[in-house]
Design an enzyme around this catalytic site. Structure first.
Site, PDB file in Angstrom:
ATOM      1  N   SER A  70      38.752 -13.546  10.501  1.00  0.00           N
ATOM      2  CA  SER A  70      38.664 -14.586  11.529  1.00  0.00           C
ATOM      3  C   SER A  70      39.917 -14.621  12.407  1.00  0.00           C
ATOM      4  CB  SER A  70      38.488 -15.958  10.864  1.00  0.00           C
ATOM      5  OG  SER A  70      37.299 -15.991  10.127  1.00  0.00           O
TER       6      SER A  70
HETATM    7  N1  SAH Z   1      37.136 -16.010   5.479  1.00  0.00           N
HETATM    8  C1  SAH Z   1      37.174 -14.719   6.157  1.00  0.00           C
HETATM    9  C2  SAH Z   1      36.059 -14.605   7.162  1.00  0.00           C
HETATM   10  C3  SAH Z   1      35.114 -13.538   6.790  1.00  0.00           C
HETATM   11  S1  SAH Z   1      33.720 -13.368   7.866  1.00  0.00           S
HETATM   12  C4  SAH Z   1      38.539 -14.512   6.782  1.00  0.00           C
HETATM   13  O1  SAH Z   1      39.499 -15.106   6.358  1.00  0.00           O
HETATM   14  O2  SAH Z   1      38.678 -13.716   7.702  1.00  0.00           O
HETATM   15  C5  SAH Z   1      32.458 -14.229   6.948  1.00  0.00           C
HETATM   16  C6  SAH Z   1      32.099 -13.673   5.609  1.00  0.00           C
HETATM   17  O3  SAH Z   1      30.980 -14.433   5.128  1.00  0.00           O
HETATM   18  C7  SAH Z   1      31.645 -12.216   5.592  1.00  0.00           C
HETATM   19  O4  SAH Z   1      32.463 -11.478   4.718  1.00  0.00           O
HETATM   20  C8  SAH Z   1      30.199 -12.278   5.076  1.00  0.00           C
HETATM   21  O5  SAH Z   1      29.845 -11.194   4.238  1.00  0.00           O
HETATM   22  C9  SAH Z   1      30.203 -13.598   4.321  1.00  0.00           C
HETATM   23  N2  SAH Z   1      28.875 -14.185   4.110  1.00  0.00           N
HETATM   24  C10 SAH Z   1      27.797 -14.181   4.927  1.00  0.00           C
HETATM   25  N3  SAH Z   1      26.763 -14.819   4.366  1.00  0.00           N
HETATM   26  C11 SAH Z   1      27.182 -15.249   3.141  1.00  0.00           C
HETATM   27  C12 SAH Z   1      26.574 -15.968   2.062  1.00  0.00           C
HETATM   28  N4  SAH Z   1      25.293 -16.389   2.107  1.00  0.00           N
HETATM   29  N5  SAH Z   1      27.309 -16.214   0.964  1.00  0.00           N
HETATM   30  C13 SAH Z   1      28.604 -15.806   0.880  1.00  0.00           C
HETATM   31  N6  SAH Z   1      29.236 -15.128   1.849  1.00  0.00           N
HETATM   32  C14 SAH Z   1      28.542 -14.848   2.976  1.00  0.00           C
END
Ligand code: SAH
Length: 219
Positions: A70
Site C-alpha cells: 500500500s
Molecule cells: N497490508 C498490505 C496490503 C496488501 S494488498 C500492505 O501493507 O501493503 C491486500 C492484500 O489482501 C493482498 O495481499 C491480497 O492477497 C489480500 N486479500 C484479498 N482478499 C483477501 C481475503 N479474502 N482474505 C485475506 N486476504 C485477502
C-alpha cells in the site's frame, strides 16, 4: 561488503525514509507515534530488489501475484485512524508482504493478520522475522471469516476493498472497538465503524484505491 559500506547503506535509507516521513507530515499526518514508526520500518525490505529504489516514494508498488504494497500515506492515515482508540489487540485482513503489519506491531501489543494467498503469508512472516518483530501472528485464510478463535479485537483494519462490510468481521469487534475498511468497487472510500454502546456508528472518509478483497479459497 565491509561494515563501513553497510553502515553507509543504512544511513542512506534512513535519510530517504526521513524525507518520506516529512512529506507525510506535510500532507497532513499529525500522529507522531505513527510518523515515528514509519521512520523506523525499512520499507525497501518488503519490496523486490528491482523496485527497492522506489521504496520511499509515496506510492503503492507491485509485490507480485497481482497484489501491491500500500501507499505510505494511506498506511499512515489508516493507522492513525485505528490508533485513535489505543487498541491493544488488532486484527488485520490482507497481510500482503507485511508492511502495514510491521507498522502496527510497533504501536500495539498484539497483531493478528490473515492473508488469502499462502505464498504471501509466508513472505510476510519471513519479513517480520528478519526485523525481529515477534508480537504478530499471520495465517493463510479467508479474511471474510475473521479469526473467531481469537476474537474479540480492539481494532480491525482491512487493507483490501470490500463491496460491503463483511458481517463476520463486525461480530468480532469488542465493545468500543473500531474498524477501518475501504469499501466499494471502481470507486472506493475509507469507512470508519465504531462499536458504540448504542450500536455501530459509521463515518465515511477519503476516496482510496485498493486491490479487491476476494472471496476465500477453499483449502
Ligand atoms: N497490508 C498490505 C496490503 C496488501 S494488498 C500492505 O501493507 O501493503 C491486500 C492484500 O489482501 C493482498 O495481499 C491480497 O492477497 C489480500 N486479500 C484479498 N482478499 C483477501 C481475503 N479474502 N482474505 C485475506 N486476504 C485477502
Amino acid at each position: 561488503m565491509t561494515a563501513r559500506n553497510q553502515q553507509g547503506i543504512g544511513m542512506t535509507s534512513q535519510r530517504t525514509r526521513d524525507r518520506l516521513v516529512a512529506r507525510l507530515a506535510e500532507r497532513g499526518i499529525t500522529d507522531h507515534a505513527v510518523l515515528g514508526q514509519m521512520a523506523k520500518i525499512p520499507r525497501h525490505l518488503f519490496i523486490d530488489e528491482a523496485l527497492a529504489h522506489r521504496a520511499y516514494e509515496d506510492t503503492a508498488l507491485p509485490i507480485g501475484l497481482g497484489q501491491t504494497i500500500s501507499q505510505p500515506f494511506v498506511v499512515a492515515a489508516m493507522t492513525a485512524l485505528l490508533l485513535a482508540r489505543q487498541p491493544a489487540k488488532v486484527l488485520e485482513i490482507g497481510s500482503g508482504c507485511g508492511y502495514q503489519t510491521a507498522i502496527l506491531a510497533g504501536l500495539c501489543r498484539e497483531v493478528w493478520s490473515i492473508e488469502r494467498i499462502p505464498a504471501l503469508a509466508r513472505r510476510a512472516e519471513q519479513n517480520l522475522r528478519e526485523l525481529k518483530i515477534r508480537n504478530v501472528r499471520i495465517k493463510a485464510g479467508d479474511g471474510y471469516e475473521g479469526w473467531p478463535d481469537r476474537a474479540p479485537f480492539d481494532a480491525i483494519i482491512v487493507t483490501a476493498a470490500a463491496p460491503q462490510v463483511p458481517p463476520r468481521l463486525l461480530e468480532q469487534l469488542a465493545p468500543g472497538a473500531r474498524m477501518v475498511i475501504p469499501v466499494g468497487g471502481a470507486a472506493q472510500s475509507l469507512w470508519v465503524i465504531d462499536n458504540e454502546p448504542d450500536g455501530l456508528v459509521q463515518t465515511e472518509h477519503d476516496a482510496v484505491r485498493f486491490v479487491p478483497l476476494l472471496p476465500g479459497v477453499s483449502a
